[in-house]
Design a protein around this motif. Structure first.
Motif: not given
Length: 139
Positions: A5-16, A104-106
């Motif tokens: 979940p941490n890396y998913r969040s990092i990736l989603a934040d970068e896309l944003k 973000r929502t997997d």
């Protein structure tokens, strides 16, 4: 996608962040520069947590980046056969927002990645030709 979940969040934040910078920028070279951060982050993450879906996301983003950059460079060299409009980047931004939300929502990302490829195809020679013929290659 089988990453933490941490890396998913990092990736989603970068896309944003990437999407926000693309939206705020007027210069096409700068827009594509910010777009490169999307696949840049996927690569950094799979250096630590490899996942085949993440690799597919990386491949689509990297491939589309290279096609877009190639088209911008061709335009800057005087080849204006196919011109990239701001509408193109508006659609790309919508795709990035969808991708961000899916990550973000997997949720599965395949259809969003397909849209990115189909959008990119509209600025490729054959894709542009088909668009000129009235064939809808991007939906």
């Amino acid at each position: 996608m089988n990453i933490s979940p941490n890396y998913r969040s990092i990736l989603a934040d970068e896309l944003k962040y990437c999407r926000e910078k693309i939206n705020a920028e007027n210069d096409l070279k700068k827009k594509v520069f910010y777009y490169s951060s999307a696949y840049g982050m996927t690569r950094r993450i799979f250096n630590f947590e490899f996942d085949s879906q993440l690799q597919f996301i990386d491949f689509v983003l990297n491939t589309s980046y290279n096609v877009i950059l190639g088209r911008i460079n061709a335009n800057m060299s005087g080849d204006n056969t196919i011109v990239i409009s701001n509408d193109f980047f508006d659609e790309l931004s919508k795709c990035l927002e969808s991708l961000e939300n899916r990550i973000r929502t997997d949720k599965d990302t395949y259809d969003v990645l397909e849209k990115i490829i189909n959008l990119t195809f509209t600025i490729d020679g054959n894709g542009y030709y088909l668009v000129q013929k009235g064939i809808q290659v991007y939906k």
